[in-house]
Design a protein around this motif. Structure first.
Motif, mmCIF file in Angstrom:
data_model
loop_
_atom_site.group_PDB
_atom_site.id
_atom_site.type_symbol
_atom_site.label_atom_id
_atom_site.label_comp_id
_atom_site.label_asym_id
_atom_site.label_seq_id
_atom_site.Cartn_x
_atom_site.Cartn_y
_atom_site.Cartn_z
ATOM 1 N N TYR A 170 0.709 -0.779 0.346
ATOM 2 C CA TYR A 170 0.347 -0.274 0.022
ATOM 3 C C TYR A 170 0.941 1.051 0.190
ATOM 4 C CZ TYR A 170 -4.313 -3.021 0.362
ATOM 5 O OH TYR A 170 -5.228 -3.806 0.676
ATOM 6 N N SER A 171 2.202 1.555 0.199
ATOM 7 C CA SER A 171 2.636 2.112 1.099
ATOM 8 C C SER A 171 4.222 2.116 0.722
ATOM 9 C CB SER A 171 2.899 3.518 2.014
ATOM 10 O OG SER A 171 3.461 4.259 1.849
ATOM 11 N N GLY A 172 5.413 2.765 0.207
ATOM 12 C CA GLY A 172 6.554 2.712 -0.132
ATOM 13 C C GLY A 172 6.504 2.117 -1.090
ATOM 14 N N SER A 173 8.369 0.712 -1.284
ATOM 15 C CA SER A 173 8.680 0.139 -1.462
ATOM 16 C C SER A 173 9.242 -1.257 -1.408
ATOM 17 C CB SER A 173 9.997 1.051 -2.792
ATOM 18 O OG SER A 173 10.331 1.966 -3.956
ATOM 19 N N LEU A 202 7.454 5.691 3.865
ATOM 20 C CA LEU A 202 6.642 4.355 5.281
ATOM 21 C C LEU A 202 6.497 3.308 3.616
ATOM 22 C CD1 LEU A 202 4.800 3.817 7.375
ATOM 23 C CD2 LEU A 202 2.840 5.363 6.235
ATOM 24 N N ILE A 203 6.630 2.443 4.495
ATOM 25 C CA ILE A 203 6.249 0.999 3.809
ATOM 26 C C ILE A 203 4.790 0.100 5.153
ATOM 27 C CG2 ILE A 203 6.819 -1.046 3.589
ATOM 28 C CD1 ILE A 203 9.692 -0.559 3.624
ATOM 29 N N LEU A 256 3.396 -5.781 7.782
ATOM 30 C CA LEU A 256 4.483 -5.009 8.318
ATOM 31 C C LEU A 256 3.802 -3.538 7.786
ATOM 32 C CD1 LEU A 256 6.975 -4.747 8.276
ATOM 33 C CD2 LEU A 256 7.600 -5.008 5.773
ATOM 34 N N TYR A 257 4.935 -2.391 9.324
ATOM 35 C CA TYR A 257 4.714 -1.381 9.101
ATOM 36 C C TYR A 257 6.055 -1.136 9.263
ATOM 37 C CZ TYR A 257 -0.234 -1.020 9.570
ATOM 38 O OH TYR A 257 -1.651 -0.367 9.559
ATOM 39 N N ALA A 258 6.764 -0.179 8.703
ATOM 40 C CA ALA A 258 8.173 0.195 8.805
ATOM 41 C C ALA A 258 8.720 1.589 7.929
ATOM 42 C CB ALA A 258 9.327 -0.455 7.974
#
Length: 293
Positions: free
Chosen positions: A153-156, A170-171, A243-245
């Motif tokens: 949904y966000s990032g790479s 943000l991932i 996963l949130y990073a």
């Protein structure tokens, strides 16, 4: 000299309890991330809201935000109004910035589960113009290999790249693993990262520490410029983890009610702006402030 690489292992496990929510007796909420910003930067808050509404009375309503971004992933059901409805698997990033009013209303009987993150804005972008980005489930980048399905949904991550624009790197990835399946992907070591288990159970890293349903596992991290490897292996029932990073911003914040700021004085000004109608409703944003992917 080669970049150093570390294996991401779990350093802290929490099991947030389900507590009564503010929308009435049919609402339960888990504070997955709460009150630990010094360690969770750039993540201010993550709520796991579950609503199983059995009457026809509408709940929710308009409320303001400023100084941060809301990052919403709808796991089940529908939420919204005639202007905009999120459906299962949809993602929204709302940059509140200088201030915005939005309405989260649930009409009639409804069953819904929503993960909503409060993400810090970099100090330089704290009061940026508001914007809303919507990424539908059907348009989210996805990869499936060796029993692991990753929706980004966000990032790479995992060879995928999301179209969502970020102020803070943000991932956000929804990862489903078949029984015994193994995910092994690289991650920037400086990102603060955690896994939240939605279903089943996993073992993480070369220490193979177990993480079960409704648990959050914070991962160790390394220095800027280093890379790291995230290894997740599903248990016998398979698993689903989010996963949130994100890159820590190292800016102290002041939090009060629906507002985040750098100084207490700014909080008073935000309340004054809201009371005097200076914050626009999200429905009045221009086309240049709305992004649909």
């Amino acid at each position: 000299m080669e970049n150093q690489s570390i294996i991401r292992n779990i350093v802290n496990i929490k099991t947030p309890p389900a507590q009564p929510g503010f929308l009435g007796p049919d609402h339960t909420a888990r504070a997955v991330v709460y009150g630990e910003f010094e360690h969770s930067d750039p993540f201010i808050l993550l709520m796991d809201d579950f609503l199983d509404k059995k009457d026809d009375e509408p709940v929710g309503g308009p409320h303001p935000h400023a100084g941060f971004e809301t990052v919403s992933l709808l796991l089940e059901g529908e939420i919204g109004d005639e202007e905009h409805t999120m459906k299962q698997g949809d993602f929204q990033m709302m940059t509140a910035g200088s201030g915005i009013v939005h309405t989260e209303t649930i009409e009639g009987r409804s069953r819904m589960r929503l993960l909503q993150m409060w993400l810090n804005l970099p100090k330089a972008d704290r009061w940026t113009a508001p914007r809303v980005q919507d990424l539908t489930f059907k348009n989210a980048p996805v990869t499936e290999k060796e029993g692991v399905k990753t929706v980004l949904y966000s990032g790479s991550f995992a060879g995928l790249r999301s179209p969502v624009k970020n102020y803070v790197p943000l991932i956000v990835a929804d990862i489903r693993l078949q029984p015994g399946a193994r995910l092994s992907e690289s991650l920037l070591a400086s990102y603060n990262a955690f896994l939240y288990v939605i279903a089943g159970g996993v073992r993480v890293g070369d220490e193979e520490k177990a993480l079960e349903i409704n648990q959050i596992g914070w991962l160790n991290k390394g220095a800027v410029g280093e890379t790291s490897e995230l290894i997740v292996v599903a248990g016998a029932e398979g698993a689903r983890v989010v996963l949130y990073a994100g890159e820590p911003q190292h800016d102290p914040i002041v939090s009060h009610g629906p507002f985040i700021s750098d100084h207490q004085e700014e909080i008073k000004e935000l309340y004054s702006d809201f009371r005097h109608g200076k914050m626009r409703h999200v429905s009045t944003l221009t086309a240049g402030q709305r992004f649909n992917y």
